[in-house]
Design a protein around this motif. Structure first.
Motif, short mmCIF file in Angstrom:
data_model
loop_
_atom_site.label_atom_id
_atom_site.label_comp_id
_atom_site.label_asym_id
_atom_site.label_seq_id
_atom_site.Cartn_x
_atom_site.Cartn_y
_atom_site.Cartn_z
N GLU A 328 0.83 -1.21 0.00
CA GLU A 328 0.00 0.00 0.00
C GLU A 328 0.86 1.26 0.00
O GLU A 328 0.51 2.26 -0.65
CB GLU A 328 -0.92 -0.02 1.22
N LEU A 329 1.99 1.20 0.71
CA LEU A 329 2.90 2.35 0.68
C LEU A 329 3.46 2.54 -0.72
O LEU A 329 3.59 3.67 -1.20
CB LEU A 329 4.04 2.14 1.69
N GLY A 330 3.77 1.44 -1.39
CA GLY A 330 4.23 1.53 -2.78
C GLY A 330 3.19 2.17 -3.68
O GLY A 330 3.53 2.99 -4.54
N GLN A 343 12.11 3.91 -4.88
CA GLN A 343 11.46 3.75 -3.59
C GLN A 343 10.23 2.85 -3.68
O GLN A 343 10.08 1.92 -2.90
CB GLN A 343 11.06 5.12 -3.02
N TYR A 344 9.34 3.11 -4.64
CA TYR A 344 8.15 2.27 -4.69
C TYR A 344 8.45 0.88 -5.25
O TYR A 344 7.77 -0.08 -4.89
CB TYR A 344 6.98 2.95 -5.42
N LYS A 372 2.62 -5.38 -10.05
CA LYS A 372 2.98 -3.96 -9.93
C LYS A 372 4.46 -3.75 -10.19
O LYS A 372 4.87 -2.75 -10.79
CB LYS A 372 2.58 -3.43 -8.55
N LEU A 373 5.27 -4.70 -9.73
CA LEU A 373 6.71 -4.65 -10.00
C LEU A 373 6.97 -4.71 -11.50
O LEU A 373 7.74 -3.91 -12.04
CB LEU A 373 7.41 -5.83 -9.31
N CYS A 374 6.32 -5.65 -12.15
CA CYS A 374 6.51 -5.82 -13.60
C CYS A 374 6.06 -4.59 -14.36
O CYS A 374 6.75 -4.11 -15.27
CB CYS A 374 5.76 -7.05 -14.09
#
Length: 396
Positions: A328-330, A343-344, A372-374
């Motif tokens: 969620e912070l990301g 950072q994210y 989300k990373l991809c």
């Protein structure tokens, strides 16, 4: 994250499996509430008698109960008496049931079952019900296909190591030793795990009255440790005052109205002058994070950061709460600071790695931060590619 074992349920007790029985118990509960505050345990016990074979029922009867010779309670006697006029299918199986047998089944479900992850019901397993509790459990679990219980190693396990799980919710593992032990009285035992045996409770921190920088942590002997910055030991008068304030604030926080954000902010502002790295601040950070995440992203990010900081300080193991905090912070950082890719990306990476341990890389929970990373990496690549193309055109 390695799978220790997978076990199918002995019984999944859902209302839909016998709606007339569920409705009958709900009617009794509405007329006069059951002492346990719910009909789910009695429903599961009766459903066991109606649907299971003798071997499976013996599995349930073999489970831990605090008092194996417990006399039937008034709820059990009232429910069995109500069966005399019931038209539920196979009612004969219930009418012939002894009060002691039903009480034993109710207690077995009460102390050994798990809440169903999708519906208002219970699930009971055989082997996993034999796992002991720890406030620092060696294993974690998730639901698999067909309500299977998937047990995974939370930490590196050696031959002969005990397999433990937490009977408490993740959020309760972030509360003080005293609060955890009080909640565990629901299972009628006093926890003596390694965390509960620690002499100092690092989830109960107070600002040093002398230097105002360091932290005084509460000890299990009822006192406060010396400040870790200035090494000052608080006076007995200060100790009594701070512990009294803690008691008042705990009561205040437990009765906060989450929708009254102004009041929560007021309590929080006063509390940070007294406490530091205290679990009640974490509770209020959670409330304020949820209140601000849609309205005030900058404040929400700060409260989420504080949640993560406390979690990692007080309980450093992966939990679903901590993993989702990072994810969620990301999400917030992606919106608020889109240029801070480093950072994210790091937040999504941490979330994914934790969820891979907790429920496996193929689970839908782990898929969310992975995707989300991809996506973030593809966006970065596209931006870099466009920049390179612009440079080629400029040089040309």
């Amino acid at each position: 994250g390695q799978v220790v074992f997978v076990e199918g349920p002995t019984l999944v007790a859902l209302p839909a499996l016998n709606q007339p029985l569920w409705d009958h118990l709900q009617k009794l509960h509405k007329a006069q509430p059951l002492n346990l505050g719910t009909v789910t345990f009695h429903f599961a016990a009766l459903l066991s008698q109606l649907t299971l074979d003798p071997v499976s029922i013996d599995v349930i009867l073999d489970k831990f109960v605090p008092d194996p010779d417990e006399d039937p309670g008034e709820d059990v006697l009232r429910i069995l008496a109500s069966m005399e006029e019931s038209t539920i299918a196979d009612i004969g199986k219930l009418q012939a049931m002894s009060p002691h047998r039903l009480q034993r089944l109710v207690s077995a479900w009460r102390y050994n079952s798990f809440g169903h992850h999708k519906e208002d019901g219970l699930v009971l397993y055989n082997r996993i019900s034999m796992c002991a509790h720890s406030c620092d459990p060696s294993c974690c679990w998730s639901y698999g296909d067909d309500d299977a219980f998937v047990l995974r190693a939370r930490v590196a396990l050696g031959r002969g190591d005990e397999l433990t799980i937490s009977y408490l919710q993740d959020e309760d593992l972030l509360k003080s030793t005293a609060v955890r032990q009080q909640k565990l009285q629901n299972w009628r035992f006093t926890c003596a795990c390694e965390r509960c045996k620690l002499r100092v409770d690092l989830g109960r921190g107070f600002r040093c009255r002398r230097c105002r920088i360091g932290i005084l942590y509460a000890s299990t002997t009822g006192g406060l440790e010396p400040c870790r910055v200035c090494n000052t030991s608080p006076s007995q008068e200060d100790v009594q005052m701070l512990l009294h304030l803690e008691e008042e604030y705990v009561n205040r926080v437990e009765n906060l109205d989450k929708t009254d954000v102004v009041d929560v902010e007021t309590v929080y502002q006063a509390a940070v002058e007294i406490f530091e790295r205290h679990w009640i601040l974490y509770v209020m950070d959670t409330i304020l994070w949820e209140a601000y995440r849609e309205k005030n992203l900058q404040d929400a990010i700060e409260h989420q950061r504080r949640r993560i900081e406390f979690h990692e300080h007080y309980y450093c193991r992966p939990t679903f709460i901590l993993a989702w905090c990072h994810e969620e912070l990301g999400d917030c950082l992606t919106t608020q600071f889109p240029h801070r890719k480093w950072q994210y990306l790091q937040e999504f990476q941490r979330a994914y790695q934790m969820l891979a341990i907790l429920c496996g890389t193929n689970h839908q929970y782990a898929a969310s931060p992975y995707n989300k990373l991809c996506q973030a990496n593809q966006t970065t690549g596209a931006v870099n590619g466009n920049a390179a193309g612009d440079m080629d055109q400029t040089s040309g």
